[in-house]
Design an enzyme around this catalytic site. Sequence first.
Site, PDB file in Angstrom:
ATOM      1  N   ASP A   1       0.187  -4.148  -4.018  1.00 53.64           N
ATOM      2  CA  ASP A   1      -1.061  -3.237  -4.267  1.00 53.64           C
ATOM      3  C   ASP A   1      -0.746  -1.782  -3.952  1.00 53.64           C
ATOM      4  OD1 ASP A   1      -3.482  -3.325  -5.524  1.00 53.64           O
ATOM      5  OD2 ASP A   1      -4.407  -3.333  -3.630  1.00 53.64           O
TER       6      ASP A   1
ATOM      7  N   SER B   1       0.998  -1.314  -0.107  1.00 52.75           N
ATOM      8  CA  SER B   1       0.002   0.037   0.026  1.00 52.75           C
ATOM      9  C   SER B   1       0.862   1.304  -0.044  1.00 52.75           C
ATOM     10  CB  SER B   1      -0.950  -0.110   1.197  1.00 52.75           C
ATOM     11  OG  SER B   1      -1.800   0.868   1.072  1.00 52.75           O
ATOM     12  N   LEU B   2       0.752   2.208   1.054  1.00 59.27           N
ATOM     13  CA  LEU B   2       1.459   3.174   1.107  1.00 59.27           C
ATOM     14  C   LEU B   2       3.063   2.980   1.326  1.00 59.27           C
ATOM     15  CD1 LEU B   2      -0.233   5.981   3.584  1.00 59.27           C
ATOM     16  CD2 LEU B   2       0.294   6.032   1.117  1.00 59.27           C
TER      17      LEU B   2
END
Length: 457
Positions: free
Chosen positions: A179, A156-157
């Site tokens: 992702d 993610s981040l």
Amino acid sequence: YLPAWHVAFVCYENLGCFSNDMPWSGTIERPISRLPWSPEKINAHFLLFTRENLNVYQVNKDVIAASQYKPTRKTRFIIHGFIDKGDENWLLDMCQLMLQVEDINCICVDWKTGARTLYTQAANNIRVVGAQVAYMISVFKSFQQKPQDVHVIGHSLGAHCAAEAGQRTPGLGRITGLDPAEPYFQGCPAIVRLDPTDAQFVDVIHTDDETCYFILGFGMFQAVGHIDFYPNGGEHMPGCDKNIISQICCMFFLFHSTRDFVACNHLRSYKYYSDSILTPQGFMGYPCSNDDIFVFQGHCFPCANSACAIMGHYADTFQVPNGVEKMKFYLNTGDARPFSRYRYKVTITIDGSRTNMGYFLVALYGTKTSNQRCSFLICFSGILKPGKTYQLLIDVEKDVGDLTHVKFLWNNNVLNPLLPKFGATKITVQRGKDRRAFTFCGYEKVRENVLQTLSPC
């Protein structure tokens, strides 16, 4: 671009300066201006696992020499995302799995204080955390570890945090984006987000581009690596059911007790990666231009010579052609663990007493399966016509090895006084990973729910 705002800077020792100037803010993609917090406020910790010491302890530049870190081993960082923390089970489990198969330095980056805030702030805090990772890699150089022997994994981040580390580390070996977060990054310039220039090899797994009403998916659909994997099309993962509650929760980014329910698609990326460590062949990605061609048209199968890539831990075994990037690979997974699947093309010719409605199933048996424990796969449902050949692609949960025989079963769930019979006269099974085909022949017709075994011919 949006109206002008006050440009500001913050500078931190060993990390350099950070501004809120474009493209970091003031754009359509990043409308809110934020400066990253200080390292002290973010309070990142680096947690080391090795085979010598499987317990967690903090690693700082002043105590590296006294730790179990060894510069002769590859070093892998794992960075969590928004509202997450570095001692979450998935990070620790991923390290433990890696240490089963390789002798490495595995470092979990825990920046939970900087992640548990407004998303717009966390999306800027990763710039400082990424700089800290890059600084630690530079310290490793003094121990004679080369940047090409370092791999940064980010979810993610954390994927864009890895990108910041890569931009600051010339020659970084590899970045894996699990992702990568979409809001505040999709469509932004390469300096802001993950990009193939951030490391010698960048591989990405996309699992959540599915929109949430007017809010974007948690993950990017944009290809941002040398190779980008889109399991199950990259949008909706099997086993992640959407409903009105999850949609409402999604709108408020709830990641605590409901996060596995709300962000199921988004979290699958690191679960797939973890599973690939022990079962790499079950995550074979097929080069394809889009998911419709892969799933509905059945193209992109089987693998040409060295054309397929393994999603996850062993993605770097794929040889990317010089100068090529953003290669797309597609595959299917299971809806629960084990997520690995093995793809085959099955071509079946049937014979029978008369045309009939119904369905047939096929079970594959090979050198890696038990004759007593093998699941049947529904291959076709519809009109069964004598002499017709059916061709289908199937994804099998277990690697059956080299096929030794197959079994055929048919039914129509209707009591038929004519007692129709059907049988498979020929079944050819082609294995996706190496194009090898196995052909089996049958010489009998059977009534419904009666097994027919076909042998090599």
